[in-house]
Motif scaffolding. Structure first.
Motif, short mmCIF file in Angstrom:
data_model
loop_
_atom_site.label_atom_id
_atom_site.label_comp_id
_atom_site.label_asym_id
_atom_site.label_seq_id
_atom_site.Cartn_x
_atom_site.Cartn_y
_atom_site.Cartn_z
N GLY A 79 0.81 -1.20 0.00
CA GLY A 79 0.00 0.00 0.00
C GLY A 79 0.85 1.25 0.00
N GLY A 80 0.19 2.39 -0.15
CA GLY A 80 0.92 3.66 -0.15
C GLY A 80 0.07 4.78 -0.67
N LEU A 81 0.73 5.89 -0.95
CA LEU A 81 0.08 7.09 -1.47
C LEU A 81 0.33 7.16 -2.97
N VAL A 82 -0.73 7.32 -3.73
CA VAL A 82 -0.61 7.37 -5.19
C VAL A 82 -1.58 8.42 -5.72
N VAL B 197 -4.28 10.08 -8.50
CA VAL B 197 -5.39 9.58 -9.31
C VAL B 197 -4.85 9.07 -10.65
N GLY B 198 -5.33 7.90 -11.03
CA GLY B 198 -4.89 7.28 -12.28
C GLY B 198 -3.67 6.40 -12.14
N GLY B 199 -3.06 6.41 -10.96
CA GLY B 199 -1.86 5.62 -10.74
C GLY B 199 -2.17 4.16 -10.44
N SER B 200 -1.10 3.43 -10.16
CA SER B 200 -1.21 1.99 -9.92
C SER B 200 -0.48 1.58 -8.65
N LEU B 201 -0.95 0.50 -8.08
CA LEU B 201 -0.28 -0.14 -6.95
C LEU B 201 -0.47 -1.64 -7.08
N ASN C 170 -5.02 -0.67 -11.01
CA ASN C 170 -4.71 0.36 -11.99
C ASN C 170 -5.83 1.39 -12.02
N SER C 171 -5.54 2.51 -12.64
CA SER C 171 -6.54 3.59 -12.80
C SER C 171 -7.21 3.91 -11.47
N LEU C 172 -6.42 4.10 -10.46
CA LEU C 172 -6.97 4.31 -9.11
C LEU C 172 -7.72 5.63 -9.01
N THR D 21 -3.34 -3.08 4.73
CA THR D 21 -2.35 -2.13 4.22
C THR D 21 -3.11 -0.92 3.66
N GLN D 22 -2.64 0.27 4.01
CA GLN D 22 -3.34 1.50 3.66
C GLN D 22 -3.06 1.90 2.22
N VAL D 23 -4.12 2.19 1.49
CA VAL D 23 -4.03 2.74 0.15
C VAL D 23 -4.69 4.11 0.16
N THR D 24 -3.96 5.12 -0.26
CA THR D 24 -4.48 6.48 -0.31
C THR D 24 -4.28 7.02 -1.72
N VAL D 25 -5.38 7.44 -2.33
CA VAL D 25 -5.34 7.98 -3.68
C VAL D 25 -5.65 9.47 -3.59
N SER D 26 -4.71 10.28 -4.00
CA SER D 26 -4.87 11.73 -3.90
C SER D 26 -5.27 12.32 -5.24
#
Length: 119
Positions: free
Chosen positions: A8-11, A13-17, A82-84, A113-118
């Motif tokens: 997880g992590g900070l990504v 908009v439109g990014g991938s994890l 994808n396309s978060l 696990t933390q997922v943050t989409v900015s």
């Protein structure tokens, strides 16, 4: 049984994890593996599941953006995202159960696990 989620992590908009969940203490190949998520103030919800044989199903909101997979040799399940979108922000949990299911009644859970989409 231990399920260790990571990735997880900070990504933006439109990014991938890619999330990973390493399992120990169980015969991994005999278990259905699921991914769930929980956003602040909301109930935990189903994201994706993969059966022992590799059959996959997803929540409607995934809309083709996520892919669940498993590597039985590594006792690991993955969630490629994808396309978060900002609404994907949540704690993501992996879970294991002998039965194929989409509800939260799994036998074993990871720590999340933390997922943050900015935006």
């Amino acid at each position: 049984v231990q399920l260790q989620a990571s990735g997880g992590g900070l990504v933006q908009v439109g990014g991938s994890l890619r999330l990973s969940c390493a399992a120990s203490g169980l015969r991994f190949s005999l278990y259905t593996m699921g991914w769930f998520r929980q956003a602040p103030g909301k109930e935990r919800e189903f994201v994706a599941v993969i059966s022992r044989s590799g059959f996959k199903t997803y929540a409607n909101f995934v809309e083709g953006r996520f892919t669940i997979s498993r590597d039985n040799a590594k006792n690991t399940v993955y969630l490629q995202m994808n396309s978060l979108k900002p609404e994907d922000t949540a704690i993501y949990y992996c879970a294991a159960d002998p039965e194929f299911k989409r509800d939260t009644s799994y036998s074993h859970w990871g720590q999340g696990t933390q997922v943050t989409v900015s935006s």
